[in-house]
Design an enzyme around this catalytic site. Structure first.
Site, PDB file in Angstrom:
ATOM      1  N   ALA A 139      -2.910  -1.344   5.026  1.00 24.48           N
ATOM      2  CA  ALA A 139      -3.558  -0.483   4.037  1.00 24.48           C
ATOM      3  C   ALA A 139      -5.001  -0.180   4.413  1.00 24.48           C
ATOM      4  O   ALA A 139      -5.620   0.713   3.818  1.00 24.48           O
ATOM      5  CB  ALA A 139      -3.504  -1.133   2.661  1.00 24.48           C
ATOM      6  N   TYR A 197     -10.841  -2.589  12.459  1.00 20.68           N
ATOM      7  CA  TYR A 197      -9.445  -2.952  12.207  1.00 20.68           C
ATOM      8  C   TYR A 197      -8.619  -1.754  11.736  1.00 20.68           C
ATOM      9  O   TYR A 197      -7.515  -1.510  12.239  1.00 20.68           O
ATOM     10  CB  TYR A 197      -9.397  -4.072  11.173  1.00 20.68           C
ATOM     11  CG  TYR A 197      -8.007  -4.539  10.809  1.00 20.68           C
ATOM     12  CD1 TYR A 197      -7.219  -5.209  11.741  1.00 20.68           C
ATOM     13  CD2 TYR A 197      -7.497  -4.337   9.526  1.00 20.68           C
ATOM     14  CE1 TYR A 197      -5.955  -5.647  11.403  1.00 20.68           C
ATOM     15  CE2 TYR A 197      -6.230  -4.777   9.187  1.00 20.68           C
ATOM     16  CZ  TYR A 197      -5.459  -5.436  10.128  1.00 20.68           C
ATOM     17  OH  TYR A 197      -4.199  -5.864   9.801  1.00 20.68           O
ATOM     18  N   ARG A 251      -7.326  -5.534  -6.194  1.00 22.06           N
ATOM     19  CA  ARG A 251      -6.361  -5.513  -5.091  1.00 22.06           C
ATOM     20  C   ARG A 251      -4.954  -5.719  -5.665  1.00 22.06           C
ATOM     21  O   ARG A 251      -4.777  -6.216  -6.772  1.00 22.06           O
ATOM     22  CB  ARG A 251      -6.629  -6.638  -4.079  1.00 22.06           C
ATOM     23  CG  ARG A 251      -7.951  -6.580  -3.358  1.00 22.06           C
ATOM     24  CD  ARG A 251      -8.009  -5.443  -2.356  1.00 22.06           C
ATOM     25  NE  ARG A 251      -9.229  -5.505  -1.556  1.00 22.06           N
ATOM     26  CZ  ARG A 251     -10.394  -5.011  -1.926  1.00 22.06           C
ATOM     27  NH1 ARG A 251     -10.538  -4.425  -3.104  1.00 22.06           N
ATOM     28  NH2 ARG A 251     -11.440  -5.087  -1.119  1.00 22.06           N
ATOM     29  N   GLU A 285      -8.647 -16.408   6.655  1.00 21.85           N
ATOM     30  CA  GLU A 285      -7.761 -16.389   5.492  1.00 21.85           C
ATOM     31  C   GLU A 285      -8.061 -15.205   4.574  1.00 21.85           C
ATOM     32  O   GLU A 285      -9.179 -14.707   4.523  1.00 21.85           O
ATOM     33  CB  GLU A 285      -7.886 -17.697   4.696  1.00 21.85           C
ATOM     34  CG  GLU A 285      -9.217 -17.923   4.023  1.00 21.85           C
ATOM     35  CD  GLU A 285     -10.273 -18.535   4.931  1.00 21.85           C
ATOM     36  OE1 GLU A 285     -11.289 -19.027   4.396  1.00 21.85           O
ATOM     37  OE2 GLU A 285     -10.100 -18.530   6.162  1.00 21.85           O
ATOM     38  N   LYS A 286      -7.027 -14.757   3.860  1.00 24.74           N
ATOM     39  CA  LYS A 286      -7.185 -13.677   2.897  1.00 24.74           C
ATOM     40  C   LYS A 286      -7.392 -14.256   1.501  1.00 24.74           C
ATOM     41  O   LYS A 286      -7.298 -15.462   1.280  1.00 24.74           O
ATOM     42  CB  LYS A 286      -5.983 -12.743   2.955  1.00 24.74           C
ATOM     43  CG  LYS A 286      -5.889 -12.031   4.301  1.00 24.74           C
ATOM     44  CD  LYS A 286      -4.858 -10.929   4.304  1.00 24.74           C
ATOM     45  CE  LYS A 286      -4.883 -10.181   5.627  1.00 24.74           C
ATOM     46  NZ  LYS A 286      -3.932  -9.048   5.660  1.00 24.74           N
ATOM     47  N   ALA A 287      -7.675 -13.362   0.550  1.00 25.48           N
ATOM     48  CA  ALA A 287      -8.148 -13.791  -0.769  1.00 25.48           C
ATOM     49  C   ALA A 287      -7.230 -14.790  -1.486  1.00 25.48           C
ATOM     50  O   ALA A 287      -7.720 -15.797  -1.999  1.00 25.48           O
ATOM     51  CB  ALA A 287      -8.404 -12.572  -1.657  1.00 25.48           C
ATOM     52  N   ASP A 334       0.476 -13.755  26.390  1.00 28.63           N
ATOM     53  CA  ASP A 334      -0.635 -12.930  25.925  1.00 28.63           C
ATOM     54  C   ASP A 334      -0.192 -11.472  25.989  1.00 28.63           C
ATOM     55  O   ASP A 334      -0.154 -10.868  27.070  1.00 28.63           O
ATOM     56  CB  ASP A 334      -1.872 -13.159  26.784  1.00 28.63           C
ATOM     57  CG  ASP A 334      -3.078 -12.370  26.311  1.00 28.63           C
ATOM     58  OD1 ASP A 334      -2.930 -11.539  25.379  1.00 28.63           O
ATOM     59  OD2 ASP A 334      -4.172 -12.576  26.871  1.00 28.63           O
ATOM     60  N   ARG A 358      -8.126  -1.235  -4.353  1.00 28.32           N
ATOM     61  CA  ARG A 358      -7.020  -0.787  -3.495  1.00 28.32           C
ATOM     62  C   ARG A 358      -5.700  -1.191  -4.127  1.00 28.32           C
ATOM     63  O   ARG A 358      -5.519  -2.333  -4.538  1.00 28.32           O
ATOM     64  CB  ARG A 358      -7.125  -1.386  -2.096  1.00 28.32           C
ATOM     65  CG  ARG A 358      -5.943  -1.040  -1.177  1.00 28.32           C
ATOM     66  CD  ARG A 358      -6.091  -1.687   0.181  1.00 28.32           C
ATOM     67  NE  ARG A 358      -7.195  -1.093   0.913  1.00 28.32           N
ATOM     68  CZ  ARG A 358      -7.867  -1.720   1.880  1.00 28.32           C
ATOM     69  NH1 ARG A 358      -7.556  -2.964   2.188  1.00 28.32           N
ATOM     70  NH2 ARG A 358      -8.843  -1.100   2.516  1.00 28.32           N
TER      71      ARG A 358
END
Length: 338
Positions: A120, A150, A223, A192-194, A55, A287
């Protein structure tokens, strides 16, 4: 030298696992892979690596991880896609403990070079209000108003790297990742991302015969997405360079989310009815990465087309989902032993 000890923090995650694989394939003989997850939950793991469950939010764990290291790659963080970071700001902010303790250990133990994976999300939201966004250059991070939670953690950790370099002489490199995707990563569960989410939804529609897909927002948000191979290559180039300031590492191929769905549908060979959830997390309106600096200083930029990278990503996710459907007890994201 290929006998030097390389440490990859966050090795049980998506990018970290690929980086460990890269070093082993390149013939590096001392690679220490570190993650807080149990080994059987890592996306990839390799017998040739020194695999340790630690950790890294704890100071003593960072000292154990960094002992004897020449290069230290910090890819460890509590993060995910927009659905995760908008709802878990405190958890994202707590990742500052990881970078702080890793920096302290690197300084104390004589690590030669330290790499921090930024994002980003450090860029000011006011510069990302239009889908037809002006690509973001490195200086656009200031005046600061990053993604809440974040983005603030990433920007603060960038400053920590800078000041450890200025005050203590630790060589640090910082790359601002733009939406990395590819096989052997999260594609379900909320982190999860796009690209992975869209692939999963298209595959679900294909396997179920229910030809419908839910899209977060109106689908016109834009994006750029960087394939994992470009991310690994760029990270190595940045670490091996003499860059002292943060630099963008992302594709400049801008697409709408609707266009991302178009590509996934073409790969799958189907067309789906689109249902738009306007109440879902959407992030900034647009972005894109301005790659002027990386092209000028390193003579390179990420160049793998989204169409090509998404085809490989789709194929891997399809294999996981189709296999799990045939064997309901099968772990959908197996650890690889190489």
């Amino acid at each position: 030298m290929k006998s030097d000890l390389i440490v990859v923090a966050g090795a049980g995650g998506f990018i970290g696992g690929h980086l460990v694989r890269h070093f082993l394939e390149q013939g590096y003989t001392h690679v220490r892979a570190v993650d807080r997850k149990p080994l059987d939950q890592w996306y990839q793991h390799f017998e040739l690596a020194d695999n340790r469950q630690l950790d890294l939010s704890l100071r003593e764990s960072c000292y154990e991880a960094a002992a004897g290291a020449i290069d230290f790659y910090n890819l460890a963080a509590d993060m995910g896609g927009m659905g995760f970071i908008e709802k878990n700001k405190a958890l994202c902010m707590l990742s500052v403990q990881i970078n702080t303790h890793c920096l302290l250990a690197a300084r104390a133990l004589g690590v030669k070079r330290y790499f921090f994976s930024s994002s980003a999300c450090v860029y000011a939201a006011g510069r990302q209000l239009s889908a037809d966004v002006v690509p973001l250059k490195e200086s656009d991070a200031y005046p600061a108003m990053p993604e809440d939670g974040y983005g603030w953690e990433k920007l603060f950790s960038e400053r920590m790297c800078r000041h450890f370099s200025e005050d203590f002489g630790l060589t640090t490199r910082v790359a601002r990742f733009h939406n990395v995707y590819g096989p052997h990563g999260t594609y379900k569960g909320g982190r999860e991302k796009a690209p992975a989410a869209i692939c999963r939804k298209v595959i679900e529609a294909k396997l179920s015969g229910r030809h419908e897909i839910e899209i977060w927002g109106d689908g016109e948000q834009t994006r750029s997405f960087m394939y994992i191979d470009d991310c690994i290559h760029g990270s190595r180039m940045i670490m091996d360079s003499d860059l002292i300031e943060p630099i963008n590492l992302g594709s400049a191929q801008l697409v709408t989310i609707n266009q991302l769905v178009d590509i996934a549908e073409a790969i799958a060979g189907i067309r789906l009815r689109r249902v738009y959830d306007l109440s879902a997390p959407k992030g900034v309106r647009g972005r894109n990465s301005d790659n002027t600096l990386i092209k000028t200083l390193l003579g390179w930029e990420p160049g793998i087309r989204l169409e090509d990278g998404l085809e490989k990503t789709y194929a891997w996710i399809y294999d996981q989902m189709a296999g799990a459907q045939k064997q309901p007890g099968l772990l959908a994201v197996p650890s690889l032993v190489g």
